[in-house]
Design a protein around this motif. Structure first.
Motif, PDB file in Angstrom:
ATOM      1  N   PRO A   1       0.730  -1.420  -0.304  1.00  0.00           N
ATOM      2  CA  PRO A   1       0.005   0.099  -0.043  1.00  0.00           C
ATOM      3  C   PRO A   1       1.296   1.021  -0.401  1.00  0.00           C
ATOM      4  CG  PRO A   1      -0.035  -0.494   2.366  1.00  0.00           C
ATOM      5  CD  PRO A   1       0.313  -2.470   1.560  1.00  0.00           C
ATOM      6  N   VAL A   2       0.616   2.605  -0.721  1.00  0.00           N
ATOM      7  CA  VAL A   2       1.537   3.504  -1.089  1.00  0.00           C
ATOM      8  C   VAL A   2       0.362   4.586  -1.025  1.00  0.00           C
ATOM      9  CG1 VAL A   2       2.511   4.692  -2.662  1.00  0.00           C
ATOM     10  CG2 VAL A   2       2.487   2.919  -2.517  1.00  0.00           C
ATOM     11  N   ALA A   3       0.502   5.430   1.055  1.00  0.00           N
ATOM     12  CA  ALA A   3       0.365   6.805   0.791  1.00  0.00           C
ATOM     13  C   ALA A   3       0.792   7.839   0.892  1.00  0.00           C
ATOM     14  CB  ALA A   3      -0.253   6.541   2.447  1.00  0.00           C
ATOM     15  N   ASN A   4       2.021   8.030  -0.270  1.00  0.00           N
ATOM     16  CA  ASN A   4       2.645   9.340  -0.141  1.00  0.00           C
ATOM     17  C   ASN A   4       1.476  10.484  -0.996  1.00  0.00           C
ATOM     18  OD1 ASN A   4       3.756   6.121  -0.104  1.00  0.00           O
ATOM     19  ND2 ASN A   4       5.917   7.617  -0.616  1.00  0.00           N
ATOM     20  N   ILE A   5       2.000  11.285   0.094  1.00  0.00           N
ATOM     21  CA  ILE A   5       1.340  12.955  -0.366  1.00  0.00           C
ATOM     22  C   ILE A   5       2.320  13.181  -1.157  1.00  0.00           C
ATOM     23  CG2 ILE A   5       0.636  15.041   0.314  1.00  0.00           C
ATOM     24  CD1 ILE A   5      -1.406  13.143   1.691  1.00  0.00           C
ATOM     25  N   ASP A   6       3.382  12.980  -1.448  1.00  0.00           N
ATOM     26  CA  ASP A   6       4.473  14.074  -2.339  1.00  0.00           C
ATOM     27  C   ASP A   6       4.226  12.927  -3.969  1.00  0.00           C
ATOM     28  OD1 ASP A   6       6.114  11.613  -1.549  1.00  0.00           O
ATOM     29  OD2 ASP A   6       7.830  12.162  -1.169  1.00  0.00           O
TER      30      ASP A   6
END
Length: 375
Positions: A353-358
């Motif tokens: 899972p990925v949640a990178n704001i950048d």
């Protein structure tokens, strides 16, 4: 036949087995994965639909009925000596894609599909060879396989059949497989499986394209891009080109132009998209969601603890240049990636899972194209 204690590492697989020799692993796929796969009844339901490609084989006379099938086809088939085969099951039954992480050592970018076959007792599709690499996972029941010890030099088929059935029986190793067992068969190795009881077999196939297919597809890609589809105008011609003779210098000049085109950044971007195409022609190719998310909406969800993940049935491909720049392929499409986004793409490929704001715009584009899902 070689029997391994576990599925091989990538190093062992390519050094010892890929394109070289078959092997078998007892219990290579764990029970929690096997139990999530499609059932025989669900497979029969797919065969009744228009979408999936399916066929029923009766080995009494090697007749083949192509789908969509009818309930009467199943009634007429009887209790033994027939098989049902359905292609691209991972696309129509996504939980079946849970098999794919078990084979992370194999080249996912070459994967064609997961074909599932149900065979009644005695069912078989005959002795044959394939052009692709295949992992045969036994999901239900018992099956006896005969696998050749070396590639067939000559393929002699029975004439007049819809199927390519070898005229001579396979000479090789016999092995009986049960639930969870895995058999790897390289291309051109003859093999035949006979069901000893009602059984399900999951075939994960890896099929490379013909060179003519690659060249034709790349040419079509260039033809859609005015900035790369440059016309040859013969600017370097000499008096030797007069008349009908194409002189050696001109032949080499055109060859060099083609070679330079293959070495361009356009080629890498096209290639990842080419290998990321879904093998079933009717599957969606990166279509926009009916309800897309804005950057602010996605940011809010990620800040609230949501994350995005790539479903297993969707294929990603990645090519990284020495500079660190990269191209990502998905659903037959592609995009250029800055080096900062490569680790994010790699996490998605690994099923994390990925949640990178950048990486907001990158994630938003993929989500809106139905390539990523929230978890």
């Amino acid at each position: 036949m070689i029997q391994l204690d576990a599925l091989p590492s990538a190093a062992d697989f390519y050094a010892r087995y890929w394109n070289r020799q078959p092997f078998m692993v007892r219990g290579g796929v764990p029970e929690d994965v096997i139990s999530a796969l499609i059932s025989a009844d669900e497979l029969a339901g797919l065969a009744l639909d228009d979408g999936p490609q399916s066929r029923m084989v009766r080995n009494a006379d090697w007749t083949c009925t192509f789908g969509p099938l009818t309930e009467q086809d199943f009634t007429d088939a009887g209790e033994a000596d027939w098989s049902l085969l359905v292609q691209n099951v991972e696309q129509f039954h996504p939980p079946t894609a849970a098999l794919l992480p078990c084979f992370g050592f194999a080249p996912r970018w070459l994967m064609d599909d997961i074909m599932v076959s149900y065979s009644a007792t005695g069912g078989s599709v005959g002795p044959h060879v394939d052009s692709y690499h295949v992992f045969l996972v036994q999901g239900q029941g018992r099956r006896r396989w005969t696998v050749g010890r070396q590639p067939l030099g000559r393929e002699n088929y029975i004439e007049g059949l819809d199927l390519k059935i070898l005229h001579e029986p396979i000479e090789g190793d016999e092995i009986e497989v049960r639930r969870g067992d895995v058999l790897y068969v390289p291309p051109k190795f003859g093999h035949e499986g006979i069901s000893l009881e009602d059984s399900l077999t999951f075939s994960i196939g890896f099929l490379g394209p013909r060179m003519s297919d690659l060249m034709g597809a790349y040419g079509h890609y260039l033809s859609q891009r005015e900035d790369t589809d440059r016309r040859y105008v013969g600017e370097d011609l000499t008096p030797a080109s007069a008349g009908s003779v194409i002189d050696t210098i001109t032949v080499e000049d055109i060859r060099d132009r083609l070679t330079r085109q293959l070495g361009s950044a356009d080629f890498s971007r096209w290639l990842v998209g080419f290998f990321a195409e879904q093998s079933h022609p009717d599957m969606a190719q990166g279509e926009q969601r009916e309800e897309t998310l804005s950057a602010d909406q996605l940011r809010a969800r990620l800040q609230q603890g949501a994350a995005l993940i790539k479903p297993q049935q969707i294929k990603f491909t990645l090519a990284i240049a020495p500079s660190g720049e990269a191209c990502l392929g998905f659903l037959g499409d592609s995009m250029a990636l800055h080096s900062d986004l490569v680790p994010v793409a790699e996490k998605l490929i690994q099923g994390q899972p990925v949640a990178n704001i950048d990486a907001l715009e990158f994630l938003r584009r993929l989500y809106n194209l139905q390539v990523l899902e929230f978890i």
